[in-house]
Structures are given as structure tokens and as C-alpha cells.
Design a protein around this motif. Structure first.
Motif, mmCIF file in Angstrom:
data_model
loop_
_atom_site.group_PDB
_atom_site.id
_atom_site.type_symbol
_atom_site.label_atom_id
_atom_site.label_comp_id
_atom_site.label_asym_id
_atom_site.label_seq_id
_atom_site.Cartn_x
_atom_site.Cartn_y
_atom_site.Cartn_z
ATOM 1 N N ASP A 317 0.876 -1.184 0.000
ATOM 2 C CA ASP A 317 0.000 0.000 0.000
ATOM 3 C C ASP A 317 0.905 1.224 0.000
ATOM 4 O OD1 ASP A 317 -2.030 1.816 0.232
ATOM 5 O OD2 ASP A 317 -2.667 1.230 2.247
ATOM 6 N N SER A 341 -2.062 -1.299 -3.713
ATOM 7 C CA SER A 341 -2.847 -0.079 -3.908
ATOM 8 C C SER A 341 -1.915 1.122 -3.942
ATOM 9 C CB SER A 341 -3.888 0.097 -2.801
ATOM 10 O OG SER A 341 -3.250 0.271 -1.547
ATOM 11 N N ARG A 381 -11.386 7.166 2.403
ATOM 12 C CA ARG A 381 -10.630 5.957 2.104
ATOM 13 C C ARG A 381 -9.151 6.257 1.981
ATOM 14 N NH1 ARG A 381 -10.679 2.850 -3.672
ATOM 15 N NH2 ARG A 381 -8.873 1.521 -3.261
ATOM 16 N N SER A 383 -7.308 8.143 3.803
ATOM 17 C CA SER A 383 -6.568 8.212 5.063
ATOM 18 C C SER A 383 -6.983 7.159 6.078
ATOM 19 C CB SER A 383 -6.753 9.604 5.688
ATOM 20 O OG SER A 383 -8.115 9.865 5.920
ATOM 21 N N HIS A 384 -8.041 6.397 5.781
ATOM 22 C CA HIS A 384 -8.513 5.392 6.721
ATOM 23 C C HIS A 384 -8.884 4.107 5.996
ATOM 24 C CE1 HIS A 384 -8.803 9.002 9.173
ATOM 25 N NE2 HIS A 384 -8.908 8.225 10.221
ATOM 26 N N THR A 385 -8.774 2.982 6.717
ATOM 27 C CA THR A 385 -9.165 1.694 6.163
ATOM 28 C C THR A 385 -10.669 1.543 6.245
ATOM 29 O OG1 THR A 385 -9.014 0.550 8.291
ATOM 30 C CG2 THR A 385 -6.983 0.745 7.001
ATOM 31 N N GLU A 386 -11.189 0.468 5.629
ATOM 32 C CA GLU A 386 -12.630 0.226 5.678
ATOM 33 C C GLU A 386 -13.113 0.010 7.099
ATOM 34 O OE1 GLU A 386 -13.551 -2.955 3.068
ATOM 35 O OE2 GLU A 386 -12.956 -1.881 1.241
ATOM 36 N N ARG A 390 -6.785 4.300 10.992
ATOM 37 C CA ARG A 390 -5.948 5.154 10.145
ATOM 38 C C ARG A 390 -5.123 4.293 9.200
ATOM 39 N NH1 ARG A 390 -4.013 10.089 9.393
ATOM 40 N NH2 ARG A 390 -5.229 10.996 11.072
ATOM 41 N N ARG A 391 -5.097 4.708 7.952
ATOM 42 C CA ARG A 391 -4.375 3.963 6.929
ATOM 43 C C ARG A 391 -2.877 4.162 7.089
ATOM 44 N NH1 ARG A 391 -5.643 4.976 0.511
ATOM 45 N NH2 ARG A 391 -4.192 3.458 -0.405
ATOM 46 N N HIS A 392 -2.129 3.080 6.948
ATOM 47 C CA HIS A 392 -0.672 3.141 7.038
ATOM 48 C C HIS A 392 -0.072 2.708 5.709
ATOM 49 C CE1 HIS A 392 -0.940 4.016 11.248
ATOM 50 N NE2 HIS A 392 -1.538 2.878 11.521
ATOM 51 N N THR A 416 0.585 8.811 9.082
ATOM 52 C CA THR A 416 0.254 7.582 8.364
ATOM 53 C C THR A 416 1.289 6.479 8.589
ATOM 54 O OG1 THR A 416 1.422 8.119 6.291
ATOM 55 C CG2 THR A 416 -0.823 8.995 6.571
#
Length: 477
Positions: A317, A341, A381, A383-386, A390-392, A416
Motif C-alpha cells: 500500500d 494499492s 478511504r 486516510s482510513h481503512t474500511e 488510520r491507513r498506514h 500515516t
């Protein structure tokens, strides 16, 4: 900008190079930023900005008393300060290092990168020694004679227009526009247009995009502000007719620099750029790297760092921030595969639309238009997962504009928690400031290279690999 006169001339010994294309000299305790000099020289200068209450003065060299061994005859008469002084005028900007040997230019640029990292970035001299022993690299070392001389590299050029309608360029820090008869820094396709032979009455600015792949040149014409629509249209069409007579006519479009809107007059309103593995559409004045070799040099360096470190692999990702038309996004998508992604963030609406067209077949790419710090900080989406966490990111390519990323972007990016960041910068001062922001958040430079992608100017491009040095990043100061 005042013209050189006998009442404003001084003789000084030139000190070290400084960021911005000048060297530092002193006269009776006053700091003077001198352009067209080389450290160690004794020169006569003409003061161009010398208010009594100013913290420092500015000056151009008018005569060399004791020359540096690195001084050479300037390749471009219109940009040569010595020839300009002889005719009691000023040189154009844009080739302020043209009086310095290519070896000398690399040495001075290396000194600037070092000084900025130490003074603004907070790195020790030993750390810079370890990171930057190679200094600034010459990307044209194996090119043809002109390329080895630092000529024929620009694929994008912007021009002004003199009051009499002739093609020109500005003198440094001045509204004065001086006519030109050549553009030796540009690839041959630009000079072949012979724009200096045309009458640009009614036009304020001219932008030329000439892809190094030879796929077709685009000329953008910005009419003078306040000109009636009919008069502006007539001026653009008149010039387009002249260009249509060339053996290989360029595309021509009317252009509004304020909103980047274009109206195609002939041909198409975009150019086709290519790399080894990808093709890109770049509309109007959309961003693309200027040096003909920059796309390959920068992608090889930035993605090379991430690949060698194991940060890019199938399913990763990743993010491409300030992504432009997709120069880095496309190879990132290749590297992470269909199971990975890629988040592409670009502020310019037009360039973001280009990215959508260029990457429409890459389903793993998400393209968002907007400010980087806002997109990374929103409940989206991006900056954050489903699951709402918080998205890393596994890896990030950060390629901000000349002003740098800045504190807010660094803060949002650090949140992040990426494993590594490949930072591409075209300004060593902005880069060094951002390095300090990252350091305050527990990050460090692990690897660093710099490239002379702007020969005969003071600009330099750096590519760094940044990694976290603490388990938990602190808040950016």
C-alpha cells in the motif's frame, strides 16, 4: 532593477557561494549578494539593490579583476553579465552559472546542498559527509558534445514579450524584458520554431512544451490582460498561421495562466511524454520534469531506494504525493501489482485529470485531487481503512513543488506511519527545512543523491530516502 552606473560600482573579493545563484561578498561590513561571480575572485560590481536600511545589498559583476580558474566565457551573450555591462545594460536571468565550468558548477551546487543540510536541516558535517560523498552528479556525462556542455536539455521553456512584440526574457528580479535570439538550454525543437522572428504584439507570455521523444511541440499563447476578446483571438490566430508554415508545425493554443484554461487553435492541447515503460498525456501547462533525462533519472533513484529497501512488493500500500500526471504513480502501480494499492494526490485539477486518463487501466490506483495535508487528514478511504482505522502506507513518494512540503504535510504524512519515504526535491533550502521537520518527528535521511538537472543555473534536484528512527513518531514542532 537599476542599470549599472559609475556611482554604484565597487571592487570586492568574493566569498562563498550561497543558495539562490549568488556568492557572498562584504564591503565595509555590509553583506552583498553578488551574481555572476565565483568564490575567491576579485571583481568590480554594480549595485542593483542598495537601500540604506536594507539588511543586505545585491549586485552584478561588471568586470573581473582576478579570475577563478573555473571561469569560462559565457555561452549565451544575452545572459552574460560582462557583455551586458559593456553595453550598459543587464543580462537576462536563467543562466546565472553560465560563466562557470561544468566541474565548477557541480562543486558549487554540492557546497550549497551541504550548507543547507547543515544550517537548515540540522545535520552534522560528519553526517553530511557520510550521506553526500558523491556530491551533485552530472547526468549528461555520457551525452553528445552539447549535452556534455550542459546545453540542449530543457523540454519546457517560458518566455515574456517585449513592449515592441519581440520574444524575450526578464532580467533578474526585474520587470525589464530583454529580447533574445536563441535558447541554447532548450532541446533543438524549441529553437527550430524561431519564435524570435515572429511578432508577438498582443501576447503577454509564451510557453513551449517540446517532449524529448519528438512526439510534437505545443505552444501556449497568453494574450495581454485587458485586451478585447476579438483582439486577443486575432493575435493568437496570426501567430498560429505563422507557425503553421513551418516544416513541422507545432500545436497552438490560447492560454489563460490564471486558471490554466486553453483553447486549441491548431493541433491538440496536450503533449505526449514517454518513459521506458509508460506513456503520459500532459495537458496545456501541466507539470512535467523539465530536463529531457529527468523522468528516468528521478524514477530510477526514488523507486530504486524503495525497491532496494524492500518497501515495494506485490500487495504493498503506497502513496504518490504531488503526483502530477503520474510519472511516479505508474511505476509504483507496476511494483505493487494488482493486489496492491496506490494513492495518487495532486492539487492541480487539470493535471489530476491527466493522471486519471494516464492511469485509467490501473485499477489499483486511487486518484484524488486536493491539498495533500487535507486528504491525508480527512475521514476518507485515502486516510482510513474500511474498518475506520488510520491507513498506514508501506512506502511514499513525496515530490512537492519548489516551496517544499511544509510542516502541515510532514505532520499529516508522519501520522500515516509509512515505513519509508522517497523525497524528491528541486530546492535544497526547502528540502533541508523539511528534513528538520521530519527529524523533529523521529525520522532521518538514510540515503541521498543529488543531480544537476538544471545545468548553468543554480538549481539542483535531490532524492533522499527517509526512514523512521523511533518506534513512535513525536508531534512535529
Amino acid at each position: 532593477m537599476s542599470e549599472p552606473t559609475s556611482t554604484t560600482r565597487l571592487t570586492v573579493t568574493v566569498g562563498p557561494v550561497a543558495h539562490g545563484g549568488h556568492c557572498v561578498a562584504r564591503h565595509e561590513g555590509r553583506v552583498i549578494f553578488v551574481r555572476h561571480a565565483i568564490p575567491g575572485e576579485t571583481v568590480e560590481i554594480a549595485l542593483t539593490e542598495n537601500d540604506d536600511d536594507a539588511k543586505f545589498w545585491r549586485a552584478d559583476v561588471t568586470r573581473v579583476v582576478e579570475a577563478s580558474p573555473e571561469r569560462v566565457e559565457h555561452f549565451w551573450p544575452e545572459a552574460d553579465a560582462l557583455r551586458a555591462a559593456a553595453r550598459h545594460g543587464s543580462p537576462i536571468g536563467g543562466a546565472e552559472f553560465g560563466h562557470i565550468s561544468r566541474k565548477g558548477q557541480l562543486e558549487l551546487k554540492s557546497a550549497v546542498v551541504r550548507e543547507q543540510l547543515e544550517r537548515l536541516g540540522g545535520l552534522s558535517a560528519d553526517s553530511v559527509d557520510a550521506l553526500f560523498s558523491a556530491g551533485v552528479e552530472d547526468v549528461d556525462a555520457k551525452g553528445n558534445a552539447d549535452q556534455q556542455a550542459g546545453l540542449g536539455w530543457r523540454t519546457r521553456v517560458g518566455f515574456a514579450v517585449t513592449p515592441s512584440g519581440k520574444l524575450g526574457m526578464h532580467a533578474h528580479r526585474s520587470h525589464t524584458i530583454l529580447p533574445i535570439q536563441e535558447m541554447p538550454l532548450a532541446i533543438p525543437a524549441v529553437d527550430e520554431l524561431r519564435l524570435w522572428d515572429l511578432d508577438f504584439t498582443g501576447i503577454d507570455r509564451v510557453e513551449v512544451a517540446a517532449p524529448a521523444n519528438g512526439s510534437g511541440v505545443l505552444v501556449l499563447l497568453a494574450p495581454v490582460h485587458g485586451l478585447s476578446d476579438k483582439a486577443a483571438g486575432s493575435a493568437v490566430k496570426r501567430i498560429a498561421r505563422s507557425l503553421a508554415a513551418l516544416p513541422t508545425p507545432p500545436s497552438v493554443a490560447r492560454w489563460n495562466p490564471e486558471n490554466s484554461a486553453i483553447e486549441v487553435v491548431s493541433g491538440r492541447g496536450w503533449v505526449k511524454e514517454t518513459t521506458d515503460d509508460h506513456e503520459f498525456r500532459v495537458t496545456g501547462d501541466g507539470f512535467w520534469q523539465i530536463h529531457r533525462m529527468a523522468p528516468k533519472v528521478l524514477t530510477d533513484a526514488a523507486l530504486g531506494y524503495l525497491l532496494q529497501g524492500g518497501y515495494l512488493n506485490d500487495g504493498a500500500d503506497v502513496a504518490d504525493l504531488y503526483a502530477g500526471a503520474g510519472l511516479f504513480t505508474a511505476p509504483l502501480a507496476d511494483a505493487v501489482g494488482s493486489d496492491g494499492s496506490v494513492l495518487s494526490v495532486e492539487g492541480s485539477p487539470g493535471t489530476s485529470r491527466d493522471a486519471r486518463k494516464n492511469l485509467h487501466a490501473s485499477e489499483q490506483v486511487e486518484i484524488l485531487q486536493g491539498r495533500v495535508e487535507k486528504i491525508l487528514g480527512t475521514q476518507s478511504r485515502a486516510s482510513h481503512t474500511e474498518a475506520g482505522q488510520r491507513r498506514h502506507f508501506d512506502a511514499v513518494v513525496l515530490d512537492p513543488p519548489r516551496a517544499g512540503a511544509g510542516k502541515a504535510v510532514v505532520r499529516a504524512l508522519v501520522a500515516t506511519a509509512p515505513k519509508a519515504i522517497a523525497y524528491v526535491s528541486c530546492d535544497p533550502a526547502a528540502f533541508a527545512r523539511d528534513v528538520k521537520y521530519f527529524a523533529n518527528s523521529g525520522w532521518k535521511i538514510e540515503k541521498l543523491r543529488a543531480f544537476d538537472l538544471y545545468p548553468h543555473t543554480h538549481h539542483v534536484e535531490t532524492v533522499a530516502l527517509l526512514v523512521p528512527v523511533t518506534a513512535k513518531a513525536s508531534t512535529t514542532d
